[in-house]
Design an enzyme around this catalytic site. Structure first.
Site, PDB file in Angstrom:
ATOM      1  NE  ARG A  51       4.868  -0.887   2.944  1.00  0.00           N
ATOM      2  CZ  ARG A  51       5.086  -1.559   1.666  1.00  0.00           C
ATOM      3  NH1 ARG A  51       6.267  -1.197   1.053  1.00  0.00           N
ATOM      4  NH2 ARG A  51       4.014  -2.764   1.317  1.00  0.00           N
ATOM      5  CE1 TYR A 108       1.911   0.343   3.975  1.00  0.00           C
ATOM      6  CE2 TYR A 108      -0.336  -0.593   2.985  1.00  0.00           C
ATOM      7  CZ  TYR A 108       1.100  -0.821   3.942  1.00  0.00           C
ATOM      8  OH  TYR A 108       1.532  -1.545   4.708  1.00  0.00           O
ATOM      9  NE  ARG A 140       5.053  -5.296   3.531  1.00  0.00           N
ATOM     10  CZ  ARG A 140       4.402  -6.004   2.585  1.00  0.00           C
ATOM     11  NH1 ARG A 140       5.385  -6.115   1.926  1.00  0.00           N
ATOM     12  NH2 ARG A 140       3.692  -5.958   2.255  1.00  0.00           N
TER      13      ARG A 140
END
Length: 353
Positions: free
Chosen positions: A291, A323, A189
């Site tokens: 990410r 993700y 992050r």
């Protein structure tokens, strides 16, 4: 009749008092610094969109709905144009809208307890951002070719000679290359990256590790690929020393003024490296998009899902679905190497049909 104990604060005054409370909680450890930063930023945006001079207690559900609509239509300026192709959303994503709504809800919960409003208007708010689960139709992750172009540009930046005439203490090539390599290979992050300290990197059995302090007070030790570890060592040996002004003795990433790099600076670094990518492989991307890129490509090469979960710092495997993005041809590739079937027989040139 209005209760006498309700404070007739303007939206701006209430937002300022709330921000002070949030910062105090962060200072005492009661609130994560990253969460506090988001709350403060969002409540400031809310005050701007709601009319700072309006009285907070006069806002009803319809007024808050109007603010949520204005935020949804607010341009997302996180991405800068970096060549052909999409340059980001013109408006806020569903995830950003949902985050903003949660921040506003937290603000009004506190306002109710503090006596700034008679009733919490969130109870009559009707708008809610639609959260899409699973795979997204709009790609966030870079393709393998686009990611390779970005990583090549980062490596070339690290190896490039410093620009003529630039002072040594303003050279950020090593730092910029390291930022992109860490984001694309480890997928932290952005708050985890900017909070990183020099002491968080260590060697165990000849392997460089990064001890990442993540959400919920959880830590994870992630091994760095050899090429990334080499750039880290070069940055610590020379790049960081040139930026050090004796102000931040712990921070890994420093600005040219010697301060800890801020979250907002990271996008600028990515954009500068992107400008070095040839146009055919260039696509604008945010730190969060990198990410997604890490998760997508680790899973695409059949990396163990739990290992990917631990690299990204998720508490639950189910979160991984948000993700990663679908890659063209990945289903066909998976079936070609099916673990329950024998490998396909290769036809030799002298074989006859």
């Amino acid at each position: 009749m209005r209760p006498a104990d309700v404070l007739r604060l303007t939206v701006a005054e209430a937002a300022d008092r709330y921000a002070e409370m949030v910062r105090a909680k962060a200072a005492t450890g009661a609130l994560a610094p990253g969460t506090a930063e988001v709350y403060v930023r969002d409540v400031g945006t809310f005050a701007e969109l709601a009319d700072p001079e309006a009285v907070l207690d006069d806002l009803d559900g319809a007024a808050v709905d109007a603010v949520l609509v204005r935020f949804a239509r607010k341009p997302d300026g996180r991405r800068a144009a970096a060549g052909p192709g999409p340059v980001g959303r013109a408006t806020q994503s569903a995830a950003s809208q949902a985050r903003f709504r949660r921040s506003v809800s937290a603000f009004f919960r506190y306002a109710t307890v503090a006596g700034w409003v008679q009733l919490n208007p969130m109870g009559s708010v009707t708008l809610e951002a639609r959260e899409r689960g699973g795979l997204r139709a709009e790609r966030r992750a870079l393709t393998a070719e686009q990611a390779a172009g970005l990583l090549d540009a980062a490596q070339n930046l690290v190896a490039a000679r410093p620009a003529a005439g630039r002072r040594a203490d303003q050279r950020t090539e090593l730092r910029d290359g390291l930022i992109v390599l860490l984001l694309a290979s480890v997928g932290p992050r952005v708050s985890e990256l900017t909070r990183a300290n020099v002491e968080d990197f260590f060697v165990n059995a000849g392997v460089r590790y990064w001890r990442i302090f993540g959400k919920g007070g959880r830590t994870r030790d992630v091994p760095l690929p050899g090429a990334v570890a080499d750039v880290l060592d070069a940055y610590l040996a020379s790049g960081r020393r040139e930026l050090d002004r004796g102000v931040e003795d712990k921070a890994l990433l420093l600005s040219w003024r010697g301060r800890r790099l801020a979250r907002g600076d990271v996008q600028g670094v990515i954009d500068r490296v992107l400008a070095r990518v040839e146009p055919g492989r260039r696509r604008s991307v945010t730190p969060h998009g990198l990410r997604h890129t890490t998760a997508t490509h680790l899973l695409a090469v059949a990396t163990d899902m739990d290992a990917v979960r631990r690299i990204l710092g998720h508490a639950d495997l189910s979160t991984l679905g948000r993700y990663r993005d679908e890659l063209p041809g990945e289903l066909e590739a998976a079936m070609r190497v099916h673990p329950l079937l024998p490998a396909p027989r290769r036809t030799r040139p002298d074989d006859t049909p």
